[in-house]
Motif scaffolding. Sequence first.
Motif, PDB file in Angstrom:
ATOM      1  N   TYR A 324      31.806 -51.746  28.566  1.00  0.00           N
ATOM      2  CA  TYR A 324      32.527 -50.297  28.142  1.00  0.00           C
ATOM      3  C   TYR A 324      32.148 -50.240  26.692  1.00  0.00           C
ATOM      4  O   TYR A 324      31.921 -48.940  26.086  1.00  0.00           O
ATOM      5  N   GLN A 325      32.094 -51.326  26.003  1.00  0.00           N
ATOM      6  CA  GLN A 325      31.723 -51.191  24.485  1.00  0.00           C
ATOM      7  C   GLN A 325      30.239 -50.852  24.139  1.00  0.00           C
ATOM      8  O   GLN A 325      29.820 -50.097  23.160  1.00  0.00           O
ATOM      9  N   ARG A 352      34.973 -45.850  29.228  1.00  0.00           N
ATOM     10  CA  ARG A 352      35.898 -46.126  28.027  1.00  0.00           C
ATOM     11  C   ARG A 352      37.278 -45.994  28.194  1.00  0.00           C
ATOM     12  O   ARG A 352      37.869 -47.051  27.438  1.00  0.00           O
TER      13      ARG A 352
END
Length: 428
Positions: A324-325, A352
């Motif tokens: 997600y980063q 996110r």
Amino acid sequence: MKGISYRGNHICFGRYALQALEPAWITSRQIEAGRRAMTRNVRRGGKIWVRIFPDKPVTVRPTETRMGSGKGSPEYWVAVVKPGRILYEMGGVAENIARKAISIAARNDMIQPQTHLNVADNSGARKLMCIRIIGTSNRRYANIGDVIVAVIKEAVPNMPLERSEVIRAVIVRTCKELKRDNGMIIRYDDNAAVIIDQEGNPKGTRIFGAIVRELRQLNFTKIVSLAPEFIMGRDTIADIITSIRNADMDRKVTVRIASTNITENIVKILLREGFIENVRKHQESNKYFLVLTLRHRRNRKGAYRTILNLKRISRPGLRIYFNYQRIPRILGGMGIVILSTSRGIMTDREARLERIGGEILCYIWVLPGMKEKKWIHEGLITESLPNGMFWVRLDNENMILGYVSGKIRRSFIRILPGDRVKIEDLNN
């Protein structure tokens, strides 16, 4: 094989020539087959020059043998060909006759009587020669899934199948490309077959190499179950992306796609994000379809402009995953990324918030100035982006993306997070 051919890339003897466009190893049998095809087509008229010679030996060891004990014996000879190399030259004939003869020589990898094939199983045979095609009387060439009568040319010692034995085999791979209805083209490096009995079952217990799904449709399920790789060759996501893109470029108002679980989830995201105007489910002969109504912008002259941009990222041959980063932002947040996660298909913003990654399915974005209606919303700025855009949280807790107009930029008014603003939503 890198590089191009710097020698032998000019016509020297004849008037017409066949030039290689891709690097390859051309065997002596293929060179002779091309020469024969050209000679027979011109009815022994004109003159033909062969510009390549098989000077590289290729060694092969028997299957299922132990490692070591030195290198294998030379199996055949090949000519190393790079892009730009002249293969054949022809002279003394008309242009239309030369074109036809050269085109036949270029596709001499089709399976016909006296064509040599590799054996793709462990039945004991290594090489086959096609005698005839079963089930056809006037067809000259065989395709994937056809059953042929062949004779064993080479066999492994001390095996049930011996040399010069006449058997039946089904073709599982061809050098000639296989064209499917959806436009996909599949081509192998060799011609191969699997030896079968009278009932259509393979005589071997293992299948080597990849096979296509057409064999399952022809009821060769035993061969499909033994194969280590199975080429489905259908990408549902790429199909719907291409259908929507083509319909949008062709100024179509609606587009119909197949209804599956994954297509329904993607279409729900497109509808929720405002990339399409409407969707309905349609049934036709026990099959369900989704009919999408695209969103266009009509100017004063009545012409349409394309607004949707879709790009497939992860493919069946190359899967792309991100946590997600590391999920990318499309145009600073103007577009969306559709992901396939452990909790279903969602957008990059939802991923996110959930703090989960997944497979990047596609990118979808809209070019600026190509949306349709303007709606005035009021809310608080939550985040400023470096490209002059910002996120606004509306009173109904929805998030909306906005940008600073040129008039505000020229007035040097600073907009900071926490300010209450009015924003024109161009996405509805």
